[in-house]
Enzyme design. Structure first.
Site, PDB file in Angstrom:
ATOM      1  N   LYS A  35      -1.000  -4.843  -4.200  1.00 39.98           N
ATOM      2  CA  LYS A  35      -0.562  -3.461  -3.853  1.00 39.98           C
ATOM      3  C   LYS A  35       0.041  -4.023  -3.069  1.00 39.98           C
ATOM      4  O   LYS A  35      -0.093  -4.888  -1.893  1.00 39.98           O
ATOM      5  CB  LYS A  35      -2.198  -2.875  -3.246  1.00 39.98           C
ATOM      6  CG  LYS A  35      -1.870  -1.491  -2.329  1.00 39.98           C
ATOM      7  CD  LYS A  35      -2.514  -1.080  -1.253  1.00 39.98           C
ATOM      8  CE  LYS A  35      -3.415  -1.723  -0.416  1.00 39.98           C
ATOM      9  NZ  LYS A  35      -2.372  -1.055   0.938  1.00 39.98           N
ATOM     10  N   ASP A  63       1.947   1.235  -1.659  1.00 37.34           N
ATOM     11  CA  ASP A  63       1.708   2.313  -1.285  1.00 37.34           C
ATOM     12  C   ASP A  63       2.286   2.705   0.131  1.00 37.34           C
ATOM     13  O   ASP A  63       2.241   1.356   1.098  1.00 37.34           O
ATOM     14  CB  ASP A  63       0.206   0.841  -1.027  1.00 37.34           C
ATOM     15  CG  ASP A  63      -0.881   2.256   0.043  1.00 37.34           C
ATOM     16  OD1 ASP A  63      -0.202   3.008   0.204  1.00 37.34           O
ATOM     17  OD2 ASP A  63      -1.317   1.446   0.971  1.00 37.34           O
ATOM     18  N   LYS A  65       2.847   5.362   0.945  1.00 32.39           N
ATOM     19  CA  LYS A  65       2.032   6.391   2.642  1.00 32.39           C
ATOM     20  C   LYS A  65       2.971   7.130   2.493  1.00 32.39           C
ATOM     21  O   LYS A  65       3.650   7.481   3.836  1.00 32.39           O
ATOM     22  CB  LYS A  65       1.610   6.107   3.175  1.00 32.39           C
ATOM     23  CG  LYS A  65      -0.471   5.552   2.692  1.00 32.39           C
ATOM     24  CD  LYS A  65      -0.737   5.162   3.767  1.00 32.39           C
ATOM     25  CE  LYS A  65      -1.942   4.316   3.917  1.00 32.39           C
ATOM     26  NZ  LYS A  65      -1.920   3.026   3.018  1.00 32.39           N
ATOM     27  N   ARG A 216      -8.761  -7.958   3.232  1.00 30.45           N
ATOM     28  CA  ARG A 216      -8.948  -9.265   4.362  1.00 30.45           C
ATOM     29  C   ARG A 216      -9.629 -10.486   3.554  1.00 30.45           C
ATOM     30  O   ARG A 216     -10.161 -11.907   3.741  1.00 30.45           O
ATOM     31  CB  ARG A 216      -9.076  -9.393   5.847  1.00 30.45           C
ATOM     32  CG  ARG A 216      -7.539  -8.315   6.368  1.00 30.45           C
ATOM     33  CD  ARG A 216      -8.028  -7.559   7.936  1.00 30.45           C
ATOM     34  NE  ARG A 216      -8.190  -6.277   7.713  1.00 30.45           N
ATOM     35  CZ  ARG A 216      -8.217  -5.623   8.097  1.00 30.45           C
ATOM     36  NH1 ARG A 216      -7.991  -6.106   9.578  1.00 30.45           N
ATOM     37  NH2 ARG A 216      -8.366  -4.247   7.833  1.00 30.45           N
TER      38      ARG A 216
HETATM   39  O1  C5P Z   1      -9.564  -4.992   3.458  1.00 21.21           O
HETATM   40  P1  C5P Z   1      -9.080  -4.772   4.471  1.00 21.21           P
HETATM   41  O2  C5P Z   1      -9.550  -3.690   5.247  1.00 21.21           O
HETATM   42  O3  C5P Z   1      -7.712  -5.565   4.704  1.00 21.21           O
HETATM   43  O4  C5P Z   1      -8.281  -3.642   3.234  1.00 21.21           O
HETATM   44  C1  C5P Z   1      -6.398  -3.541   4.179  1.00 21.21           C
HETATM   45  C2  C5P Z   1      -5.707  -2.973   3.702  1.00 21.21           C
HETATM   46  O5  C5P Z   1      -6.032  -1.330   2.902  1.00 21.21           O
HETATM   47  C3  C5P Z   1      -4.339  -2.318   3.599  1.00 21.21           C
HETATM   48  O6  C5P Z   1      -3.669  -2.955   2.991  1.00 21.21           O
HETATM   49  C4  C5P Z   1      -4.307  -0.877   4.033  1.00 21.21           C
HETATM   50  O7  C5P Z   1      -3.153  -0.375   4.039  1.00 21.21           O
HETATM   51  C5  C5P Z   1      -5.074  -0.456   2.930  1.00 21.21           C
HETATM   52  N1  C5P Z   1      -5.802   0.748   3.225  1.00 21.21           N
HETATM   53  C6  C5P Z   1      -5.894   1.920   2.181  1.00 21.21           C
HETATM   54  N2  C5P Z   1      -5.961   3.312   2.838  1.00 21.21           N
HETATM   55  C7  C5P Z   1      -6.803   3.937   3.641  1.00 21.21           C
HETATM   56  C8  C5P Z   1      -7.053   2.434   4.793  1.00 21.21           C
HETATM   57  C9  C5P Z   1      -6.675   1.125   4.057  1.00 21.21           C
HETATM   58  O8  C5P Z   1      -4.909   1.943   1.885  1.00 21.21           O
HETATM   59  N3  C5P Z   1      -7.424   4.494   3.415  1.00 21.21           N
END
Ligand code: C5P
Length: 248
Positions: A35, A63, A65, A216
């Site tokens: 991603k 991504d 958004k 993470r």
């Molecule tokens: O696993 P971790 O918390 O590190 O994941 C963070 C990632 O998840 C980021 O790339 C963030 O943009 C993505 N994310 C997402 N949609 C969400 C929450 C987090 O794509 N609703």
């Protein structure tokens, strides 16, 4: 057949191309998709997408958004479609028209996902933002409402927490894709960080999630490749434990 590793989406949440390349080399054979988010796209630009394609194995999820007036979203998504990514995101936002514009511009090759409610958002945030009490009391209602709007607009699926997947699949159909961030594997020694609505990989898979965004817990592990392998095994165990009912 979809393998355990195909469920893993690894976000390249790093600031430089050099660091991104290190993770791409380490993880290409162990995750299903990379991603690319705003941080890396701003610093590296479209060439990082070409680099991942050239590296082979994993697919690309761009991504960014998007959230803007329909015309701007349409024109931005047209540019994204030229990058030949598998998935791209747009916030569900206020109007279905913005989502429909994204879908129209994406064409057949890019699957558009609507971002429902970020997994970092908690009930008190919904209240502070001025939403109705029923949504603050139960965020999944808001997620479901937005997911329904995304489906009506032609999106391939949504991004939501693992806690909301079963309701989405029950109401909107098994084929409607659910991508779930906020995953905290049992095998890794991690905290929730800024995530609020978290699940384990097993919970997300059992609820019917199609792809798990795991950042993470892999990125910050001493050995990211081993962490990805441990998570793969955790997912594999959940997949073999699943019944053959509607969820798969
Ligand atoms: O696993 P971790 O918390 O590190 O994941 C963070 C990632 O998840 C980021 O790339 C963030 O943009 C993505 N994310 C997402 N949609 C969400 C929450 C987090 O794509 N609703």
């Amino acid at each position: 057949m979809k393998q355990a590793r195909d469920y893993i989406v690894f976000p390249l949440d790093v600031p430089t191309v050099t660091e991104a390349r290190r993770f791409i080399r380490l993880l290409s054979d162990h995750v299903g998709m990379f991603k690319v988010g705003l941080e890396l796209f701003i610093s590296a630009g479209p060439k990082i997408v070409h680099y991942i394609h050239a590296a082979g194995a994993a697919r690309v999820f761009l991504d960014l958004k998007l959230h803007d007036i329909p015309e701007t979203v349409f024109r931005s998504m047209e540019r994204i479609a030229q990058l030949k990514v598998s998935f791209a995101t747009v916030h569900c936002g206020e109007t279905q028209q913005m989502l429909a514009s994204a879908v129209a511009a994406a064409g057949k090759n890019v699957s558009v996902l609507g971002v429902t409610v970020l997994t970092s958002v908690a009930p008190e945030d919904i209240q502070t933002a001025g939403y109705r009490q029923e949504y603050a009391a139960d965020i999944s209602r808001l997620v479901l409402k937005r997911a329904a709007a995304a489906k009506a607009a032609g999106c391939a699926g949504v991004v939501c927490s693992g806690q909301e997947v079963s309701a989405i699949k029950e109401n909107l159909g098994r084929e409607f894709i659910a991508v779930t961030p906020g995953i905290r594997p049992l095998s890794e020694d991690t905290t929730a960080n800024d995530q609020k609505r978290v699940t384990t990989p097993a919970q997300a898979i059992e609820n019917g999630s199609d792809y798990l965004v795991i950042g993470r817990p892999i990125r910050d592990a001493l050995d990211p490749r081993q962490a990805a392998l441990r998570i793969q095994r955790e997912i594999g165990r959940s997949l073999t434990g699943l019944d053959t009912g509607w969820k798969r």
